[in-house]
Design an enzyme around this catalytic site. Structure first.
Site, PDB file in Angstrom:
ATOM      1  N   ASN A 106     -19.608 -10.371  41.067  1.00  9.02           N
ATOM      2  CA  ASN A 106     -20.478 -10.583  39.902  1.00  9.02           C
ATOM      3  C   ASN A 106     -21.842 -11.182  40.258  1.00  9.02           C
ATOM      4  O   ASN A 106     -22.775 -11.136  39.461  1.00  9.02           O
ATOM      5  CB  ASN A 106     -19.788 -11.460  38.843  1.00  9.02           C
ATOM      6  CG  ASN A 106     -18.684 -10.750  38.084  1.00  9.02           C
ATOM      7  OD1 ASN A 106     -17.741 -11.364  37.593  1.00  9.02           O
ATOM      8  ND2 ASN A 106     -18.766  -9.424  37.976  1.00  9.02           N
ATOM      9  N   ASP A 119     -12.554  -7.542  30.581  1.00 12.36           N
ATOM     10  CA  ASP A 119     -13.607  -6.558  30.858  1.00 12.36           C
ATOM     11  C   ASP A 119     -14.140  -5.967  29.558  1.00 12.36           C
ATOM     12  O   ASP A 119     -13.456  -5.964  28.531  1.00 12.36           O
ATOM     13  CB  ASP A 119     -13.031  -5.445  31.756  1.00 12.36           C
ATOM     14  CG  ASP A 119     -14.129  -4.627  32.427  1.00 12.36           C
ATOM     15  OD1 ASP A 119     -15.296  -5.073  32.424  1.00 12.36           O
ATOM     16  OD2 ASP A 119     -13.819  -3.540  32.946  1.00 12.36           O
TER      17      ASP A 119
END
Ligand code: FPP
Length: 256
Positions: A77, A29
């Site tokens: 996503n 991340d």
């Protein structure tokens, strides 16, 4: 004989091999934040993140870690702008083509989990090819989670069991934890021992929900594009200090 230099974990990080996790899983991340701080487009961060994938995978392989699972693209996503999603797939494709040699030279077995049928064809082709070429490699398994969701994985396992019940091949009373585990995307993989998340967020984000029941969690503020060997070593050292009890009492604790 492996063709690549294997590190001795005691020399490399001061830990005996037995103190290392067998399976490391990473939530990569902070690519976007890393880029933003440098006044660059988010995609710049993803590009830089590919170098971290390469460095961390090779380091894990050389340390003798059994399996590395990287959360590369979640089902959620798809909500990102189309352009970002499309560049992510192109980056993945070029990673698979460019790093094939490195994967082979490091004896890495490459694989992927997730609803792979939902990926663009040009990515699936390269995934299949890298999987095929590396299938017999005896070293670490590098697994990318792509179009992956932990809940979706459990749903898919439940559907597969339900189908067997419908066809009379399985009795509902025979469904236990082992039966569910046997229908996950990588049924033969050991559960992750260590789950690392970069960029500071303390959440699991739908990653390997079934498998991380007893994983040790290491959160680092370092964004993924900056995460390199020393950060991995820090996570491994912290893991080695943890007392894993799997719900039992410490060995020396008196009963009662
Ligand atoms: C999270 O950062 C990262 C991703 C959603 C994708 C990870 C992709 C890569 C590391 C590059 C390609 C991968 C491979 C395997 C070659 P973010 O964009 O959510 O960061 P932010 O939270 O700071 O916005």
């Amino acid at each position: 004989m492996p063709r690549f230099p294997r590190f001795d974990p005691s020399e490399r990080l001061g830990l005996p091999a037995e103190a290392l996790p067998r399976h490391v899983a990473i939530i990569m991340d902070g690519n976007g934040r890393w880029a933003k701080r440098r006044r660059r487009a988010r995609i710049w961060g993803h590009r830089a993140g590919v170098a971290s994938v390469r460095a961390v995978a090779i380091e894990c392989a050389r340390l003798g870690i059994d399996r590395l699972t990287l959360y590369a693209f979640s089902q959620e996503n798809w909500k990102r702008p189309e352009r970002e999603v499309s560049i992510l797939w192109k980056l993945l494709r070029s990673f698979l083509v460019r790093e094939r040699r490195e994967i082979m030279d490091n004896d890495i077995r490459f694989t992927a989990i997730g609803r792979l049928e939902g990926l663009p064809d040009f990515v699936r082709r390269e995934l299949r090819e890298t999987e095929r070429l590396s299938a017999r490699n005896p070293g670490m398994t590098l697994c990318l989670a792509l179009n992956y969701g932990g809940r979706a994985e459990i749903v898919d396992a439940a559907r597969s069991l339900a189908e067997d019940v419908r066809r009379g091949l399985l009795s509902p009373s025979a469904i236990d934890e082992a039966a569910i585990a046997s229908r996950l995307y990588a049924p033969d993989a050991p559960d992750p021992d260590l789950l690392v998340r970069t960029a500071g967020e303390q959440r699991v984000s739908n990653f390997l929900l079934w498998q991380i029941s007893y994983a040790e969690f290491h959160v680092t503020p370092v964004c993924w594009p900056e995460f390199r060997e020393p950060h991995l070593h820090e996570a491994l050292r912290e893991y080695a200090r943890r007392d894993r009890r799997f719900g039992a009492l410490p060995a020396e604790a008196p009963a009662g």
